[in-house]
Design an enzyme around this catalytic site. Structure first.
Site, PDB file in Angstrom:
ATOM      1  N   HIS E  17      -0.143   1.197   6.380  1.00 33.32           N
ATOM      2  CA  HIS E  17       0.760   2.109   7.089  1.00 33.32           C
ATOM      3  C   HIS E  17       1.282   1.106   8.644  1.00 33.32           C
ATOM      4  CE1 HIS E  17      -0.488   4.584   4.491  1.00 33.32           C
ATOM      5  NE2 HIS E  17       0.418   4.355   4.118  1.00 33.32           N
ATOM      6  N   LYS E  41       1.276  20.269  -2.649  1.00 36.53           N
ATOM      7  CA  LYS E  41       0.179  19.050  -3.095  1.00 36.53           C
ATOM      8  C   LYS E  41      -0.783  19.111  -2.339  1.00 36.53           C
ATOM      9  CE  LYS E  41       2.507  15.125  -4.265  1.00 36.53           C
ATOM     10  NZ  LYS E  41       3.528  13.341  -4.278  1.00 36.53           N
ATOM     11  N   ARG E  90       4.313  -3.189  -2.398  1.00 30.17           N
ATOM     12  CA  ARG E  90       3.001  -4.566  -2.234  1.00 30.17           C
ATOM     13  C   ARG E  90       3.687  -5.193  -3.979  1.00 30.17           C
ATOM     14  NH1 ARG E  90      -1.171   0.191  -2.844  1.00 30.17           N
ATOM     15  NH2 ARG E  90       0.553   1.107  -3.878  1.00 30.17           N
ATOM     16  N   SER E 128      -3.980   5.070   0.610  1.00 30.46           N
ATOM     17  CA  SER E 128      -5.052   6.353   1.408  1.00 30.46           C
ATOM     18  C   SER E 128      -6.006   6.898   0.396  1.00 30.46           C
ATOM     19  CB  SER E 128      -4.395   7.170   1.714  1.00 30.46           C
ATOM     20  OG  SER E 128      -3.422   6.987   2.486  1.00 30.46           O
TER      21      SER E 128
END
Lengths: 158, 158, 158, 158, 158, 158
Positions: E17, E41, E90, E128
């Site tokens: 990040h 969440k 990515r 993460s």
């Protein structure tokens, strides 16, 4: 002398997994199948049940052993004096996930190398989760898993 | 005479689903939209509510019927005397998942054939889950789902 | 009554193509295999040779016809009074290309709908170009193409 | 004792190739790098030049040999008494291509097994063709290929 | 004057990040990092803890601010008078997901434009969730997250 | 003040390119469209014709300039005092190629940053090559390219 580790949850082992085991056992001198115990995920079979099933269905493969391990694969790699990790890949999506895991393993332990074996297209559609879902809905999974696994799965998910 | 089945959870139906239904209804002589009841997953709408919504928004399509079914799609395929399963695909990832499901369906029932209809790029970003998330966060989904669905969603997720 | 077109170069037809033809012939009432003549690309077999080969290997499939066509598929679709175009897809990459072609065809002729049939995993690795390369290097392609094609390919590429 | 073959055109060898060679040499007992001569494709360096370059940059790797071969990899596999083919993969697209080639190799010779080594992300953007293009446009490729290759490339593409 | 928003859960911020933040801060005149609070969440760190961590590790970047926001990104975009949303990608899979989210954001607010920054290949394997899993299993994440984050993670997941 | 470069062959410019130009011009303060002259590839339009077409169709966009350049983009980036390169991406495949090019550009010039703008799904199926092929086969490309381009293409490919 090349020793490979095939690490997974194998909950339970499928014929797709077994195909990778047989082919890896042919390529490498020694193969250890490692049932990775992940305490954060619920499993259908206990680690010991999974090890027993794998040991039973690979009994004819002399250079294949099986054990269960908690903890990081990167550490198991060193404890087992392995030369390489083996994983099966079916498509680009599997590869993206496996490249991430292989990158993290090598970050945690520079010695770790991972190779991918292309899944036999015959088993391209199999996965433990899809097979368990079919059993839950009363479908026949004959031929997708070894017979002993089929019997155990049916009784466990009746 | 070609009969197609379009099986999904449709929780709820979106304009992306409706686009696939209209195009499949144009291609095939008969289309049955099947709400697959999955007792292992929680749903926002009951199977009957989902069937009612689909029936209502496809009422102008004479060759389209709708029902809900529990059990394996491979079995529903035979019960419904279908010729083909229809699924929408947006990208390579959808395809990888759909190829796996199509492979399992054909393994369970050799008669099952699946064809994929490329999603209209207009609806490429829509999915039931993303639409429900937007409604929960107070966003407007006007134009993404049929009006009746929009009204019901807002009241259900208020 | 649903009429499908399967348009390609088929230079030459492979067992992967033949598998798609058989499955499409089962799904749709009528299937026309169209050899698309592309004057910008050199081909190994003439359009007529390709049509003859396809006609011969599909002779047992009553609802299958074959012809060669120059010009746009979007126009052939209307001339042939077709309901749908059929294409085989093996993976995400095939899909990206096919979505582009399907999008252009629908732009040129709004009536054109395309459906994709997932390639049988058995033929996942076959393509006309790879098969021709293997023959050039003296490899055996037995079982990858119909026998008549195998004989003709060997003589043509000796 | 596990013998691997790494077959490619290596026109010329890059640091991405060299990384795969070093890691394969660490995993397997023996590694032969095979320059595949493809008479249908024009190459910048002769097969012998490519073998010389590879031999020179791998001179410190005792278990690595290099040779050039015409003909099918599936046949070279048997002639070389290899246990496995090794290929590098960078992303899903590479994998789709490699799965096709591996499938054809195994069709031509059932003994052939292929494993893929994930490219080191450092070299993810390198390929012989992109490197040659950069040299043609006057760019510096220092660090992307071994020095001897850099010197030879510049003189050849001046 | 170009203002960008980088919206995510950052639970916690990783060096992947941070790399995107530094590069976006170089490209755009102003960058606001937005911690998106998703009440559906569960998160490991509170929104305020995440904002504090981000503020601390970006303190040397003058044109970077940070805040947490509930509600739709499409609305935050207008409130913050932003010109563009920034996201890291990515691989193809990330892109498929991001294209869907970007499509929904633009549907909800026609002014929203999204650009993707290719992840530095060095951080390609970090996320993460994978980092939290490694910490839970006792692995060292040194170098994958800023030091302050490493200390906090270890204490939180002890 | 943020200056972007949009580098491509634009042989010729399509409405897909134009959409990226308009959106980039909205995001960044300044945008220069660069026609990259590649002496190794044959082109339909001369560099100057391409620049004229782009200049004409972007005349209403005050912050957009256009020029043609030979040589490496990494060098043009510095000469033009750019802050970022902009490219359009449609799917995972485009991304894999663009990540490779972006990686090479950053290797050749550490200052180079690239961002990708997701193609508007409306133009997902367009590309200069497919459009030229349709024109060669007599198809109508109305609406896929600016009118001036359409007229010129038809006369050039008659």
């Amino acid at each position: 002398m090349t020793k490979a580790l095939y690490v997974g949850s194998f909950d339970p082992i499928t014929n797709g997994h077994l195909d990778i085991i047989k082919r890896a056992a042919k390529i490498f001198d020694e193969l250890t199948v490692v049932v990775a115990i992940n305490t954060n995920k619920s499993a259908l079979f206990t680690p010991q049940e999974r090890v027993n099933l794998i040991t039973q269905v690979t009994r004819d493969l002399e250079n294949v052993a099986c054990k269960s391990v908690t903890g990081l694969t990167a550490e198991t790699f060193t404890q087992e004096k392995a030369d390489v990790l083996v994983r099966g890949v079916r498509n680009g999506e599997d590869l993206n996930f496996e490249i991430q895991v292989a990158g993290m393993n090598q970050y945690l332990n520079q010695e770790v190398e991972t190779v991918f074996i292309p899944a036999n297209s015959k088993w391209e559609f199999t996965s433990s989760s899809l097979i368990k879902e079919v059993v839950k809905m009363g479908g026949s999974i004959k031929g997708l898993v070894p017979e002993t696994v089929e019997v155990l799965l049916k009784s466990r998910l009746k």
